[in-house]
Design an enzyme around this catalytic site. Structure first.
Site, PDB file in Angstrom:
ATOM      1  N   MET A  45      -5.294  40.580  -3.070  1.00  0.00           N
ATOM      2  CA  MET A  45      -5.120  39.206  -2.479  1.00  0.00           C
ATOM      3  C   MET A  45      -6.530  38.399  -2.907  1.00  0.00           C
ATOM      4  O   MET A  45      -7.665  38.914  -2.329  1.00  0.00           O
ATOM      5  CB  MET A  45      -4.751  38.981  -1.191  1.00  0.00           C
ATOM      6  CG  MET A  45      -4.542  37.250  -0.970  1.00  0.00           C
ATOM      7  SD  MET A  45      -3.237  36.873  -1.886  1.00  0.00           S
ATOM      8  CE  MET A  45      -1.802  37.642  -1.019  1.00  0.00           C
ATOM      9  N   GLY A  46      -6.416  37.686  -4.200  1.00  0.00           N
ATOM     10  CA  GLY A  46      -7.573  36.917  -4.422  1.00  0.00           C
ATOM     11  C   GLY A  46      -7.710  35.501  -3.859  1.00  0.00           C
ATOM     12  O   GLY A  46      -6.623  35.056  -2.963  1.00  0.00           O
ATOM     13  N   CYS A  47      -8.417  34.783  -4.162  1.00  0.00           N
ATOM     14  CA  CYS A  47      -8.647  33.261  -3.537  1.00  0.00           C
ATOM     15  C   CYS A  47      -7.525  32.244  -4.034  1.00  0.00           C
ATOM     16  O   CYS A  47      -7.331  31.395  -3.349  1.00  0.00           O
ATOM     17  CB  CYS A  47     -10.163  32.720  -3.810  1.00  0.00           C
ATOM     18  SG  CYS A  47     -10.356  32.242  -5.543  1.00  0.00           S
ATOM     19  N   THR A  48      -7.058  32.627  -5.030  1.00  0.00           N
ATOM     20  CA  THR A  48      -5.846  31.666  -5.271  1.00  0.00           C
ATOM     21  C   THR A  48      -4.560  32.469  -5.338  1.00  0.00           C
ATOM     22  O   THR A  48      -3.356  31.867  -5.755  1.00  0.00           O
ATOM     23  CB  THR A  48      -6.068  31.341  -7.116  1.00  0.00           C
ATOM     24  OG1 THR A  48      -5.921  32.380  -7.912  1.00  0.00           O
ATOM     25  CG2 THR A  48      -7.248  30.657  -7.405  1.00  0.00           C
ATOM     26  N   GLY A  49      -4.390  33.793  -4.642  1.00  0.00           N
ATOM     27  CA  GLY A  49      -3.156  34.339  -4.511  1.00  0.00           C
ATOM     28  C   GLY A  49      -3.268  35.832  -4.924  1.00  0.00           C
ATOM     29  O   GLY A  49      -4.185  36.074  -5.287  1.00  0.00           O
TER      30      GLY A  49
END
Length: 383
Positions: A356-360
């Site tokens: 899971m990254g900061c944008t999804g």
């Protein structure tokens, strides 16, 4: 000339003079006159505010008459919500009103409402598609239809080429992919862009605060929450003070224009909702919805709906290849599809991990495999 005929002629002349003064005809929009948590007087104050402020609407109160509001037009009923609702539906059916603003309405499955909020970042109006009702029982299809209904509503408001973005909720990426396919096959849609550095039509919280697009597509429950937050964030939640309400109803084959407000909607929102409803009535909203659906169907809407519908299938057992350092990422895959996407890469002997990254959600993998991985993911419909 009989007194009855004089009365009819006088009423008609008064309407013509009123329309001339306001610059055009006024749509008669019914308003439920009872049921608000803020009291019936708040509803009447909203109607009066609309009558005094907007030149496109003639409010018609439906319910028990309220003293002190004799300047408003009334269709009187007993003080009973069932009687008010049935009278409102009858007035729509027989043409006494062209549309309605209601605190509740028995919409059938397939009908949803398209709200409108004032975004605080730049003071820009934005359509939320959708906010109440159910356009479809499958989330992906519902959001795809919400996008089409949001575009139709914007066009009924006079926005000829509305920009569209999809809120970054579950199923956002598949819906964006479906809309992209429709555009490639001739459906006229203009994607907006995030205000963030990496842009794109999938929106984050910053974007809805800034009003980055004309139409923000989301699922109905998320849209309902956003509507409540935008309309009452200055009041602590007990009084909806800004915006245009939960919006007019849209659906395939649906011809009534019924807008929804909350039992906590204050007079300013009620007035705006009446004007919003009159605007889309004047803009031929049901015909706009039919035209947008027809255009989308010509571009393959039914195929995209089928692709968004979950299919029951047996999961093939796939083992991960030997682990390798993951120094690159692939973005743009929906959270509900991320694990299956990883398995598709494993089948091609590419080591990958979901994260899971900061944008999804993202898929992490060795940089040397990124281009081949993207091709596989596109081939399998994940990108």
């Amino acid at each position: 000339m009989s007194d009855e005929i004089r009365k009819i002629v006088g009423s008609a002349l008064a309407e013509i003079i009123d329309a001339a003064k306001s610059g055009g005809p006024k749509a008669k929009i019914g308003l439920m006159a009872a049921g608000s948590e803020l009291g019936s007087e708040e509803l009447a104050r909203g109607a009066r505010l609309a009558q005094e402020t907007y030149g496109n609407v003639k409010p018609v109160m439906i319910g028990p008459r309220i003293a002190g509001f004799e300047d408003l037009e009334w269709i009187e009923t007993p003080d009973c919500e069932a009687d008010i609702s049935s009278t409102l539906e009858a007035a729509l059916k027989d043409g006494r009103i062209a549309g309605a603003v209601a605190l509740h309405f028995p919409f059938p499955l397939g009908v949803t409402t398209i709200g409108r909020v004032m975004t605080p970042g730049k003071g820009k109006a934005m359509i939320l598609a959708s906010t109440t009702g159910t356009s479809a029982t499958v989330r992906g299809e519902a959001m795809l239809r919400n996008a089409i209904y949001g575009i139709a509503t914007a066009k009924a408001m006079g926005i000829e080429n509305p920009t569209v973005g999809i809120l970054n909720v579950d199923t956002a990426q598949p819906v964006f992919r479906a809309l992209t396919h429709l555009k490639e096959k001739g459906y006229p849609i203009t994607f907006g862009a995030s205000v963030r550095k990496d842009g794109g039509a999938v929106l984050r919280g910053n974007d809805i605060l800034a009003g980055a697009v004309d139409v923000c597509v989301t699922d109905t429950l998320s849209g309902n929450v956003l509507m409540k937050m935008f309309s009452s964030f200055t009041t602590g939640g007990s009084y909806e003070a800004t915006g245009w309400g939960y919006g007019p109803s849209c659906g395939e084959g649906w011809r009534n224009v019924v807008s929804i407000i909350s039992r906590a909607s204050g007079a300013p929102v009620i007035a705006n909702a009446l004007s919003y409803t009159a605007s889309v009535v004047g803009g031929g909203l049901p015909d706009k919805v039919a035209a947008e659906l027809a255009a989308a169907k010509r571009a393959g809407l039914e195929d995209e709906i089928a692709a968004l519908t979950p299919k029951a299938e047996c999961m093939e057992e796939v083992k991960a290849p030997p682990a390798e350092p993951t120094d690159d990422e692939v973005h743009g895959i929906d959270v509900l599809e991320i694990e299956n996407a990883v398995r598709a890469l494993w089948k091609a002997n590419i080591y990958a991990e979901s994260a899971m990254g900061c944008t999804g959600p993202v898929i992490k993998m060795p940089a040397k495999h990124v281009e081949k991985a993207k091709a596989i993911l596109k081939e399998n419909g994940y990108l």
